[in-house]
Design a protein around this motif. Sequence first.
Motif, PDB file in Angstrom:
ATOM      1  N   VAL A 158       0.807  -1.216   0.000  1.00  0.00           N
ATOM      2  CA  VAL A 158       0.000   0.000   0.000  1.00  0.00           C
ATOM      3  C   VAL A 158       0.848   1.277   0.000  1.00  0.00           C
ATOM      4  N   SER A 159       2.152   1.157  -0.087  1.00  0.00           N
ATOM      5  CA  SER A 159       3.019   2.335   0.026  1.00  0.00           C
ATOM      6  C   SER A 159       2.736   3.371  -1.062  1.00  0.00           C
ATOM      7  N   GLN A 160       2.371   2.944  -2.262  1.00  0.00           N
ATOM      8  CA  GLN A 160       2.076   3.925  -3.308  1.00  0.00           C
ATOM      9  C   GLN A 160       0.838   4.741  -2.952  1.00  0.00           C
ATOM     10  N   TYR A 161      -0.126   4.113  -2.272  1.00  0.00           N
ATOM     11  CA  TYR A 161      -1.335   4.823  -1.859  1.00  0.00           C
ATOM     12  C   TYR A 161      -1.039   5.773  -0.701  1.00  0.00           C
ATOM     13  N   VAL A 162      -0.193   5.328   0.225  1.00  0.00           N
ATOM     14  CA  VAL A 162       0.220   6.199   1.329  1.00  0.00           C
ATOM     15  C   VAL A 162       0.953   7.414   0.767  1.00  0.00           C
ATOM     16  N   ALA A 163       1.816   7.188  -0.202  1.00  0.00           N
ATOM     17  CA  ALA A 163       2.543   8.303  -0.829  1.00  0.00           C
ATOM     18  C   ALA A 163       1.564   9.285  -1.474  1.00  0.00           C
ATOM     19  N   GLY A 164       0.535   8.775  -2.116  1.00  0.00           N
ATOM     20  CA  GLY A 164      -0.471   9.645  -2.720  1.00  0.00           C
ATOM     21  C   GLY A 164      -1.185  10.494  -1.678  1.00  0.00           C
ATOM     22  N   CYS A 165      -1.497   9.886  -0.541  1.00  0.00           N
ATOM     23  CA  CYS A 165      -2.139  10.635   0.542  1.00  0.00           C
ATOM     24  C   CYS A 165      -1.196  11.704   1.084  1.00  0.00           C
ATOM     25  N   HIS A 166       0.078  11.395   1.153  1.00  0.00           N
ATOM     26  CA  HIS A 166       1.038  12.372   1.675  1.00  0.00           C
ATOM     27  C   HIS A 166       1.301  13.507   0.689  1.00  0.00           C
ATOM     28  N   LYS A 167       1.058  13.270  -0.575  1.00  0.00           N
ATOM     29  CA  LYS A 167       1.141  14.373  -1.536  1.00  0.00           C
ATOM     30  C   LYS A 167       0.082  15.425  -1.220  1.00  0.00           C
ATOM     31  N   VAL A 168      -1.078  14.979  -0.767  1.00  0.00           N
ATOM     32  CA  VAL A 168      -2.127  15.907  -0.341  1.00  0.00           C
ATOM     33  C   VAL A 168      -1.612  16.733   0.836  1.00  0.00           C
ATOM     34  N   LEU A 169      -1.009  16.073   1.823  1.00  0.00           N
ATOM     35  CA  LEU A 169      -0.497  16.778   3.005  1.00  0.00           C
ATOM     36  C   LEU A 169       0.625  17.751   2.660  1.00  0.00           C
ATOM     37  N   LYS A 170       1.461  17.402   1.702  1.00  0.00           N
ATOM     38  CA  LYS A 170       2.572  18.283   1.332  1.00  0.00           C
ATOM     39  C   LYS A 170       2.079  19.621   0.779  1.00  0.00           C
ATOM     40  N   GLN A 171       0.875  19.640   0.239  1.00  0.00           N
ATOM     41  CA  GLN A 171       0.313  20.870  -0.313  1.00  0.00           C
ATOM     42  C   GLN A 171      -0.322  21.754   0.762  1.00  0.00           C
ATOM     43  N   VAL A 172      -0.467  21.230   1.963  1.00  0.00           N
ATOM     44  CA  VAL A 172      -1.120  21.945   3.056  1.00  0.00           C
ATOM     45  C   VAL A 172      -0.057  22.640   3.897  1.00  0.00           C
ATOM     46  N   THR A 173      -0.215  23.939   4.098  1.00  0.00           N
ATOM     47  CA  THR A 173       0.791  24.687   4.851  1.00  0.00           C
ATOM     48  C   THR A 173       0.342  25.029   6.274  1.00  0.00           C
ATOM     49  N   ASP A 174      -0.939  24.845   6.581  1.00  0.00           N
ATOM     50  CA  ASP A 174      -1.442  25.254   7.887  1.00  0.00           C
ATOM     51  C   ASP A 174      -1.589  24.111   8.889  1.00  0.00           C
ATOM     52  N   LEU A 175      -1.085  22.927   8.558  1.00  0.00           N
ATOM     53  CA  LEU A 175      -1.121  21.785   9.456  1.00  0.00           C
ATOM     54  C   LEU A 175       0.265  21.174   9.574  1.00  0.00           C
ATOM     55  N   LYS A 176       0.555  20.610  10.742  1.00  0.00           N
ATOM     56  CA  LYS A 176       1.781  19.827  10.920  1.00  0.00           C
ATOM     57  C   LYS A 176       1.382  18.361  10.820  1.00  0.00           C
ATOM     58  N   TYR A 177       2.296  17.532  10.333  1.00  0.00           N
ATOM     59  CA  TYR A 177       1.990  16.105  10.259  1.00  0.00           C
ATOM     60  C   TYR A 177       3.259  15.282  10.416  1.00  0.00           C
ATOM     61  N   GLN A 178       3.053  14.033  10.783  1.00  0.00           N
ATOM     62  CA  GLN A 178       4.163  13.100  10.966  1.00  0.00           C
ATOM     63  C   GLN A 178       3.738  11.731  10.441  1.00  0.00           C
ATOM     64  N   LEU A 179       4.498  11.208   9.513  1.00  0.00           N
ATOM     65  CA  LEU A 179       4.287   9.846   9.019  1.00  0.00           C
ATOM     66  C   LEU A 179       4.883   8.877  10.025  1.00  0.00           C
ATOM     67  N   GLY A 230     -11.421  21.249  12.275  1.00  0.00           N
ATOM     68  CA  GLY A 230     -12.199  21.369  11.047  1.00  0.00           C
ATOM     69  C   GLY A 230     -11.324  21.261   9.809  1.00  0.00           C
ATOM     70  N   ARG A 231     -10.187  21.919   9.851  1.00  0.00           N
ATOM     71  CA  ARG A 231      -9.259  21.886   8.712  1.00  0.00           C
ATOM     72  C   ARG A 231      -8.690  20.487   8.529  1.00  0.00           C
ATOM     73  N   ILE A 232      -8.338  19.828   9.632  1.00  0.00           N
ATOM     74  CA  ILE A 232      -7.811  18.458   9.532  1.00  0.00           C
ATOM     75  C   ILE A 232      -8.829  17.550   8.866  1.00  0.00           C
ATOM     76  N   LEU A 233     -10.085  17.662   9.273  1.00  0.00           N
ATOM     77  CA  LEU A 233     -11.112  16.789   8.698  1.00  0.00           C
ATOM     78  C   LEU A 233     -11.308  17.056   7.208  1.00  0.00           C
ATOM     79  N   GLU A 234     -11.171  18.307   6.773  1.00  0.00           N
ATOM     80  CA  GLU A 234     -11.227  18.616   5.337  1.00  0.00           C
ATOM     81  C   GLU A 234     -10.107  17.888   4.597  1.00  0.00           C
ATOM     82  N   VAL A 235      -8.913  17.947   5.158  1.00  0.00           N
ATOM     83  CA  VAL A 235      -7.748  17.335   4.509  1.00  0.00           C
ATOM     84  C   VAL A 235      -7.856  15.816   4.543  1.00  0.00           C
TER      85      VAL A 235
END
Length: 102
Positions: free
Chosen positions: A18-39, A51-56
């Motif tokens: 599933v790593s290719q799908y996880v990478a795709g999801c993280h591409k979404v996160l990379k475009q977000v500047t107002d949230l912090k995240y950790q894989l 609210g913003r997290i749930l949108e993302v």
Amino acid sequence: MAIVEVTIIPLGTASPSVSQYVAGCHKVLKQVTDLKYQLTPMSTIIEGDLGRILEVVRQMHETPYQEGAQRVSTTIRIDDRRDKELTMAGKIKAVEDKVSLA
């Protein structure tokens, strides 16, 4: 501020990987500047406005479908503390401080 753990699992794929799908999801996160995240090895932790997290997370949930998954299972765990600021680093530090006292 909230901390959300999210696990997105595509089902109905041609491979058990599933790593290719996880990478795709993280591409979404990379475009977000107002949230912090950790894989992490088993999930992704996101910090910020709930609210913003749930949108993302909704955008992340849709990503495996765009890559051919037939079914997606998403698990969300929310830690939303309102009496003081909640951060990933603060939660870790609180435990580490207690470990050093033992």
